[in-house]
Design an enzyme around this catalytic site. Sequence first.
Site, PDB file in Angstrom:
ATOM      1  N   ASN A 175      -7.159   1.451  10.232  1.00 59.77           N
ATOM      2  CA  ASN A 175      -5.826   1.764  10.757  1.00 59.77           C
ATOM      3  C   ASN A 175      -5.956   1.784  12.270  1.00 59.77           C
ATOM      4  OD1 ASN A 175      -5.298   2.263   8.068  1.00 59.77           O
ATOM      5  ND2 ASN A 175      -4.835   4.435   8.330  1.00 59.77           N
TER       6      ASN A 175
ATOM      7  N   ARG B 191       0.852  -1.182   0.000  1.00 59.96           N
ATOM      8  CA  ARG B 191       0.000   0.000   0.000  1.00 59.96           C
ATOM      9  C   ARG B 191       0.893   1.238   0.000  1.00 59.96           C
ATOM     10  NH1 ARG B 191      -2.818   2.957   4.925  1.00 59.96           N
ATOM     11  NH2 ARG B 191      -3.765   4.589   3.675  1.00 59.96           N
TER      12      ARG B 191
ATOM     13  N   GLU C  71      -7.643   8.135   6.382  1.00 62.87           N
ATOM     14  CA  GLU C  71      -7.916   8.783   7.672  1.00 62.87           C
ATOM     15  C   GLU C  71      -8.484  10.190   7.555  1.00 62.87           C
ATOM     16  OE1 GLU C  71      -4.595   8.563  10.340  1.00 62.87           O
ATOM     17  OE2 GLU C  71      -4.602   6.378  10.348  1.00 62.87           O
TER      18      GLU C  71
ATOM     19  N   GLU D 240      -3.283  -0.259   8.319  1.00 61.41           N
ATOM     20  CA  GLU D 240      -2.087   0.211   9.030  1.00 61.41           C
ATOM     21  C   GLU D 240      -2.087  -0.348  10.439  1.00 61.41           C
ATOM     22  OE1 GLU D 240      -1.347   4.460   9.256  1.00 61.41           O
ATOM     23  OE2 GLU D 240      -1.955   4.715   7.167  1.00 61.41           O
TER      24      GLU D 240
ATOM     25  N   TYR E 233      -3.910   2.091  15.997  1.00 59.35           N
ATOM     26  CA  TYR E 233      -2.701   2.343  16.794  1.00 59.35           C
ATOM     27  C   TYR E 233      -2.939   2.219  18.286  1.00 59.35           C
ATOM     28  CZ  TYR E 233      -0.453   3.527  12.473  1.00 59.35           C
ATOM     29  OH  TYR E 233       0.050   3.434  11.207  1.00 59.35           O
TER      30      TYR E 233
END
Length: 456
Positions: A291, A78, A167, A364, A293
């Site tokens: 994504n 990606r 995002e 991600e 985190y």
Amino acid sequence: MTDLPILPSGFRFGASTASYQIEGAVDEDGRGPTIWDTFTHEPGRIRGGDTGDVAIDHYHRWEGDLDLLAELGIHDYRFSIAWSRILPQGTGAVEPRGLAFYDRLVDGLLARGIRPVPTLYHWDLPQALEDRGGWLSRDTAEALGDYVGVVVDRLGDRVRDWITLNEMSVQTLYGYALTDHAPGRGLGFGALPVAHHQLLAHGHAVARLRAAGAERVGVAQQHFPVVPASGAMEDLVAAGTFAAITNWLFADPLLAGRYPEELRPLIPVDDAQLAEDLALISAPLDFYGVNYYEPMLVEAPREGADYAGAAEVDLPEGLPFALLPYPSEERTDFGWAIAPDQLTAILRELRERYPNLPPVVITEGGASFHDGPGADGAVHDARRIAYLDAHLRAVADAVAAGVDVRGYYTWSAFDNFEWAAGNDERFGLVYVDYATQERIRKDSFAWYRDVIAAQP
Ligand code: FCB
């Protein structure tokens, strides 16, 4: 190590990057300036005064970089396409040298047996469009559609998988509501039109991709699991409001064709227009990119409490929620909480909230640890291996709980320019020495390669 995480057969392993974070060559081959070029050159915006002017010089070193990806054995790569390399002014004249770069990149990936998964927009808005209102202007959404049309015309014969925007929540909140990211507007709730226009841009992009016969179309969205600080009603309400702004403001229109009710008044269109827009925005997707985190711990602001520095973003005063440090035993060197169980939790929450949730790809996931080469010249990043191991197992848990997750792309293949944090934060499987541009495979590189090779 034999005990490697195992995912279902057909699961796709990948790695992610983004144009401004790796390419450099900002003045080459007709590339137009972007909001990130402007922002990074404003004093005080970026830690250490770093910029993406050179970054990891991928624009010139892409062949060697693709060789590393081939050695890693990833199925999917990606990367993002820089709008201002294709249309330097955002609209109008097309720059053939920009298209030619991505053309070579796609061919280089295919020649190495790697599937290209381009993101069409990863935050680097052409400055010319920002000068005309940027994402506060509805015209920007249409301009993105036209740009996507140009790209898919050129690459659509070889690229089968597309990601529209990266995002939207982070660009809306950090870039337009707050001042941490480009363009650094600080508009507070006045930034809400940005959310709508980015969603609309996504809708236009999907329509263009479908018209061109794209096989798989998705989006990449940051999801912060939101955890209330206590079971008290006021904290639950505060957490609900924060989750509405960071998660559901974007995911509800995409996946359920509606806005969270409490935010509808801030969307700058009448009901008839809204219905039309939402129909475009909620067009079915082939995959939903998450994504992930870290989670956020949220409470209702207490009288007299000082929240400055408590979490990694400082929010303005007067909001109906406050952010606290999430209580995890371990943190990355960036200070982010390590909480793999919250990845499983957000995947399950998405599954429950959206009956039509398409298959999910983790577009991600990764961690910044500052480890560099030791006396032996190698980079022993055992903490990154532990991080990835735990998060892949968290994905396997979500799959076991019934969530259809099809892939995991680690952020990032290479160390790169980490936005407001500059070059200090290192997310890569490959270490980059910024002075020499030397690439050094970290221990996690070999580990990830072994994980991929061990899959059924
Ligand atoms: C995400 C961004 C990506 C990268 C990681 C660490 O929010 O999409 O570009 O910077 O964070």
